[in-house]
Scaffold this motif. Structure first.
Motif, PDB file in Angstrom:
ATOM      1  N   TYR A 600      -6.417  -0.965  -2.632  1.00 27.10           N
ATOM      2  CA  TYR A 600      -5.600   0.322  -1.521  1.00 27.10           C
ATOM      3  C   TYR A 600      -3.894  -0.321  -2.535  1.00 27.10           C
ATOM      4  CZ  TYR A 600      -9.676   0.941   1.703  1.00 27.10           C
ATOM      5  OH  TYR A 600     -10.373   1.486   1.796  1.00 27.10           O
ATOM      6  N   GLU A 601      -2.771   0.579  -2.253  1.00 26.09           N
ATOM      7  CA  GLU A 601      -1.704   0.498  -2.711  1.00 26.09           C
ATOM      8  C   GLU A 601      -1.186   0.549  -1.461  1.00 26.09           C
ATOM      9  OE1 GLU A 601      -1.034   1.951  -7.006  1.00 26.09           O
ATOM     10  OE2 GLU A 601      -0.099   3.938  -5.154  1.00 26.09           O
ATOM     11  N   ILE A 602      -0.455  -0.469  -1.124  1.00 26.78           N
ATOM     12  CA  ILE A 602       0.161  -1.002   0.010  1.00 26.78           C
ATOM     13  C   ILE A 602       1.999  -1.400  -0.338  1.00 26.78           C
ATOM     14  CG2 ILE A 602       0.571  -3.022   1.590  1.00 26.78           C
ATOM     15  CD1 ILE A 602      -2.797  -3.506   2.172  1.00 26.78           C
ATOM     16  N   THR A 620       1.367   2.249   4.332  1.00 25.61           N
ATOM     17  CA  THR A 620       0.540   3.037   2.678  1.00 25.61           C
ATOM     18  C   THR A 620       1.311   2.461   2.033  1.00 25.61           C
ATOM     19  OG1 THR A 620      -0.706   4.364   3.926  1.00 25.61           O
ATOM     20  CG2 THR A 620      -0.926   4.853   1.438  1.00 25.61           C
ATOM     21  N   VAL A 625       4.941   7.389  -0.998  1.00 25.53           N
ATOM     22  CA  VAL A 625       5.331   6.407  -0.208  1.00 25.53           C
ATOM     23  C   VAL A 625       5.974   6.957   0.787  1.00 25.53           C
ATOM     24  CG1 VAL A 625       7.528   4.753  -1.107  1.00 25.53           C
ATOM     25  CG2 VAL A 625       5.965   4.364   1.492  1.00 25.53           C
ATOM     26  N   ASP A 630       3.325   6.062   6.008  1.00 28.72           N
ATOM     27  CA  ASP A 630       2.150   6.343   7.212  1.00 28.72           C
ATOM     28  C   ASP A 630       2.792   4.487   6.992  1.00 28.72           C
ATOM     29  OD1 ASP A 630      -0.120   4.617   8.125  1.00 28.72           O
ATOM     30  OD2 ASP A 630      -0.481   3.979   6.052  1.00 28.72           O
ATOM     31  N   ARG A 631       3.811   3.854   8.596  1.00 29.90           N
ATOM     32  CA  ARG A 631       4.143   2.515   8.149  1.00 29.90           C
ATOM     33  C   ARG A 631       4.418   2.050   9.898  1.00 29.90           C
ATOM     34  NH1 ARG A 631       7.048   4.875  11.324  1.00 29.90           N
ATOM     35  NH2 ARG A 631       9.549   4.979  10.515  1.00 29.90           N
ATOM     36  N   THR A 650      -0.707   0.905  11.714  1.00 23.14           N
ATOM     37  CA  THR A 650      -0.753   1.786  10.413  1.00 23.14           C
ATOM     38  C   THR A 650      -2.277   3.045  10.507  1.00 23.14           C
ATOM     39  OG1 THR A 650      -1.143   0.173   9.076  1.00 23.14           O
ATOM     40  CG2 THR A 650       0.983   0.147   9.856  1.00 23.14           C
ATOM     41  N   ILE A 652      -4.002   2.864   7.044  1.00 22.67           N
ATOM     42  CA  ILE A 652      -4.266   2.395   6.473  1.00 22.67           C
ATOM     43  C   ILE A 652      -5.124   0.685   6.480  1.00 22.67           C
ATOM     44  CG2 ILE A 652      -2.104   0.989   5.669  1.00 22.67           C
ATOM     45  CD1 ILE A 652      -3.246   1.549   3.043  1.00 22.67           C
TER      46      ILE A 652
END
Length: 905
Positions: A600-602, A620, A625, A630-631, A650, A652
């Motif tokens: 997953y990319e964070i 996310t 982004v 999604d933060r 979040t 994610i």
């Protein structure tokens, strides 16, 4: 040996609520004037103090002897109310200083709201007030009411009812509207005031004051601007543990913030930051004026729900559905009622009842049917609260039903009621309200209020929860020297943007894992590095000026051969040259191509808010982004629990726990990275904005692939930038000391994670030590209950610093707390009181004396003028020690106690 803290004593804001003498400067008998209205409000009510009109052109006003100036008044004046033109106010404040006035309310307008000249007037007024110790409310405000004492120092048409709500507003116009509403709805206040421009007294001052006022049960605020963010958060967090603080603040809509070097700037809107600040301090924010007072009423009558699940019980299907919709839209949940509850309800309800939540008890429900159903529903273990809805049908008895249900007012879970209708339900509503069950005319309103109750509980949970310990060597020992060198080098070169390599090196200095990266300024060097690293690799633009590399074609992925490296190098160079110019190309970076299968990319970032200083972001990540948004936002510093709660907000986060057959990410390691990142932001104020995007997260590990860091210009004075809103852990007070027996003692500030060890510390205190510390016998359970230890361990370092003394236990090899020293600033005064206690088996080793020395050191650093302590007269060792350390000892007003003072020059 033990020293206790001195009692509350007089407060600097008492002068606004319980003055004995008041001067009205600008008093007049001119009809419909502010000066006349204020004078009449003060003299025609139940206020017991003496009021002196001041007007140089009149000898008498409204039958009262009038004085030309303050100096002519024969008595000392506690409070001055100023209603003269703005230009005259500095001179009046100077006169107030000369005659010893302690508090001033400036009603007059014409200050910063009119421009630069008004700002200068405010600055002049504040300089005089600061020098003489005068406290000021205003300017441009309605004034102050203390309904409990009859004080009405406002130009409102009447005085508020006496009650237990402390109401503070920045808007005078809203105050008058709220006053009318409260009189109609019989809402009472312990304090009612407007702050206007807040040049001196602000939110923090009044939250502190009302938080200590025993007559105030809840604090309700209409806020337009935050003012001193650190003072607000510091006061709110402490007071919210004991009293609800409910706020309405307009301005939720906003223009998008343009990103500079980081994505975070475009994602962290100012209102979202405010939400994060409120949640961090235990404050509840609502969206309407009615909800302000609904919540003040509900939280005073019913317990907080332990979760978001509500059971709805109704004699009308439609209202039940409306309530369910409102609940779920507001992020609450319907209780999944148990099979046992269903079977119990089957025995008391008709066969046609709904058999699910909402529980429809059918329109012909009698009071007895309602009562039996409520008893069963409230006892369901899945239910966190209950809403009972009654619609007035032909066979319904609203009054008798209320009588039957009032016994559940103290059921241990919150119970709300919606008695729908007009005159026929009024008696029933009155019965329920008087019993302590809040009623609402509409069921969706009641559901919304329940959601607010859960939000409030959840906010408090953040304060009360014991954080897990991640303060291992990895988190606590960053390479600060390397960090300073990186930042200094950029500054010396006139750069405010770090290169990708510099950014990654800085992250590594704070133990945040990053992908290996090399720099190549030629094709041959790029091929050489790629061969050493092993294929596939990624080539990225290396530039001191460009941060968003993909925007200029500066990234090539999945490079699997030397020929592909050559092609990628030329591609990046040509694209950058064409789009922005050759001067922006300094070469490329090479890094291994990290497999993204199952990863997953964070994004983790920080940007600077004008009110709250640095703000953290988690969510996310990746190229989209800003699209997904999604933060979650939070204020630093973080501990492990705060980091986890941030992640939980979040979408994610739920994926990171493992979904669709994917293994979960190591969330404890991710927490540690967030804490490390938070420490980086806190300790490096030269950083203006920072992104880690993406941080690749998978079951195989966590690694930062890219980072962007924007610095403040090297010439910027750091004292001029917004300071961090929550004071971080004061690492400067960590040091070692050796006892006379050559035993090492570590002194350090207390932290939330110390709660379990503090329990063990209290278990080792004798009854005598406890008595000397608290002046009474307090049981171990009282001293070690969770709520008490939260207040002692999870402290606000801006208002209180506790230093623990730790020693190594030779048997277990573990550090143990053997002493605690505490210095707490006195609210409204430039002084602090100290308290120390040392474990019995270490008394006499000099630890107590060393703790007091550290309290003095902190007092000096905090620029206090006085440190004081009250000591039991029988505590001869403690008194002797304080004398030796320079304290002056004198008799106290309390029998059996002496007062010790240390004057800081």
């Amino acid at each position: 040996m033990s020293i206790i803290k001195s009692p509350r004593g007089e407060q600097s804001l008492d002068v606004f609520f319980i003055p004995k003498t008041i001067a009205v400067i600008g008093a007049t008998d001119k009809e419909n004037s502010v000066g006349k209205t204020i004078l009449m409000n003060l003299t025609t009510g139940t206020f017991k103090g003496i009021v002196f009109p001041v007007n140089p052109k009149r000898n008498e006003i409204l039958g009262f002897k009038t004085y030309p100036d303050l100096k002519s008044i024969p008595q000392e004046i506690d409070l001055a109310i100023i209603v003269t033109p703005a230009s005259s106010v500095p001179g009046i404040i100077r006169e107030c200083s000369e005659v010893g006035v302690r508090g001033v309310v400036i009603i007059s307008a014409g200050f910063k709201e009119v421009g630069e000249e008004g700002v200068k007037l405010e600055q002049e007024i504040l300089a005089i007030a600061r020098k003489s110790g005068i406290r000021i409310i205003g300017p441009n405000c309605l004034g102050v009411m203390s309904p409990l004492t009859g004080l009405n120092a406002t130009f409102a048409a009447g005085i508020a009812n006496a009650g237990s709500v402390g109401f503070i507003s920045q808007s005078g116009a809203l105050c008058t509207a709220i006053l009318d509403w409260s009189l109609q709805n019989n809402v009472g206040f312990s304090a009612f005031l407007s702050l206007g421009s807040m040049i001196d007294v602000g939110w923090g001052d009044l939250i502190n004051y009302l938080g200590q006022d025993p007559q105030t049960k809840s604090i309700v605020i209409y806020m337009e601007t935050i003012g001193d963010a650190r003072a607000f958060l510091s006061a709110a967090r402490e007071v919210a543990l004991n009293k609800p603080i409910i706020i309405i603040k307009p301005g939720r809509t906003e223009a998008a913030v343009k990103a500079t070097a980081s994505h975070t700037g475009s994602l962290a809107g100012s209102d979202d930051v405010l939400e994060a600040a409120f949640a961090r301090s235990g404050v509840l924010r609502v969206n309407s004026i009615a909800d302000l007072f609904y919540m003040a009423d509900v939280l005073s009558k019913q317990p907080n729900p332990k979760g978001p699940k509500l059971t709805i019980l109704t004699n009308g299907g439609g209202p039940g559905v409306l309530a369910a919709d409102a609940l779920i839209i507001g992020h609450g949940e319907l209780t999944d009622i148990t099979q046992e509850t269903i079977e119990a309800l089957d025995k008391v309800l008709p066969p046609t009842w709904s058999h699910h939540n909402p529980i429809d008890v059918i329109g012909d429900a009698s009071p007895e049917r309602f009562e039996k159903s409520v008893k069963i529903a409230i006892e369901d273990p899945n239910a966190d609260g209950l809403l009972v809805i009654l619609t007035p049908q032909a066979m319904t008895d609203p009054t008798a039903t209320a009588e039957a249900l009032k016994i559940y007012a103290k059921a241990g879970k919150p119970i709300l009621a919606s008695w729908m209708g007009g005159a026929s339900v009024e008696d029933g509503k009155k019965i329920l309200n008087e019993a302590g069950i809040p009623t609402f005319s509409y069921p969706d309103t009641a559901a919304r209020i329940f959601n607010y109750m859960w939000t409030y509980t959840n906010n408090l949970k953040l304060i009360y929860e014991i954080p897990s310990l991640v303060y291992d060597e990895k988190v606590e020992t960053p390479d600060r020297k390397l960090t300073a060198e990186i930042i200094a080098k950029a500054g010396s070169e006139g750069r405010t943007i770090l290169t990708e390599t510099e950014s990654k090196n800085l992250l590594r200095a704070y133990n945040i894992p990053t992908v290996p990266t090399s720099i190549a300024d030629s094709i041959d060097k790029a091929i050489e590095d790629a061969n050493k690293m092993g294929y596939p690799v990624v080539l990225k633009l290396y530039s001191a000026t460009i941060t968003h590399k993909t925007d200029v074609g500066g990234v090539v992925l999945n490079i699997d051969s030397p020929e592909a490296v050559r092609f990628a190098f030329d591609t990046i160079k040509n694209s950058v040259t064409t789009k922005v110019g050759a001067e922006h190309f300094q070469g490329v970076t090479i890094q291994p191509m990290i497999k993204s299968d199952g990863a997953y990319e964070i994004i983790i970032g920080s940007s600077l808010d004008s009110q709250f200083g640095p703000v953290l972001l988690f969510g996310t990540g990746g190229q989209l982004v800003e699209v997904f948004k999604d933060r979650a936002l939070a204020l630093p510093p973080l501990n492990a629990t705060l980091a986890r709660r941030m992640m939980e907000r979040t979408k994610i986060y739920h994926a990171l726990k493992g979904v669709r057959g994917r293994a979960p990410v190591n969330l404890e390691e991710l927490e540690a990275i967030l804490v490390c990142f938070s420490n980086l932001v806190v300790e490096q104020p030269r950083i203006k904005e920072i992104d880690i995007n993406p941080l690749m997260a998978s079951a195989d590990g966590l690694i930062a692939l890219d980072a962007r860091i924007l610095l403040h210009d090297a010439n910027v004075d750091l004292t001029t930038i917004p300071k961090i809103a929550i004071r971080p852990y004061p690492t400067q007070y960590i040091n070692e000391w050796m006892t006379a027996e050559n035993l090492k003692v570590i002194f350090r500030p207390i932290r939330p994670e110390d709660e379990p060890e503090m329990v063990r510390f209290h278990q080792r205190l004798s009854e005598k030590s406890v008595y000397l510390r608290y002046l009474e016998a307090i049981s171990l359970n009282q001293r070690t209950n969770h709520e008490n230890l939260v207040r002692n361990c999870f402290i606000d370092y801006d208002r209180e610093i506790a230093i623990v003394a730790e020693m190594n236990n030779s048997k277990t090899g573990l550090l143990e707390i053997v002493g605690v020293g505490r210095i707490r600033k006195s609210i409204g005064f430039n002084s602090g009181s100290i308290a120390i206690v040392v474990r019995d088996d270490f008394q006499g080793a000099g630890i107590g004396s060393e703790l007091v020395k550290r309290m003095i050191e902190i007092g000096v650093d905090e620029k206090l003028s006085l440190i004081n302590a009250d000591v039991l007269s029988e505590n001869e060792n403690g008194i002797s020690m304080l004398k030796n350390l320079g304290f002056t000892i004198r008799e106290s007003a309390k029998e059996g106690i002496v007062h010790a003072e240390f004057l800081i020059e």
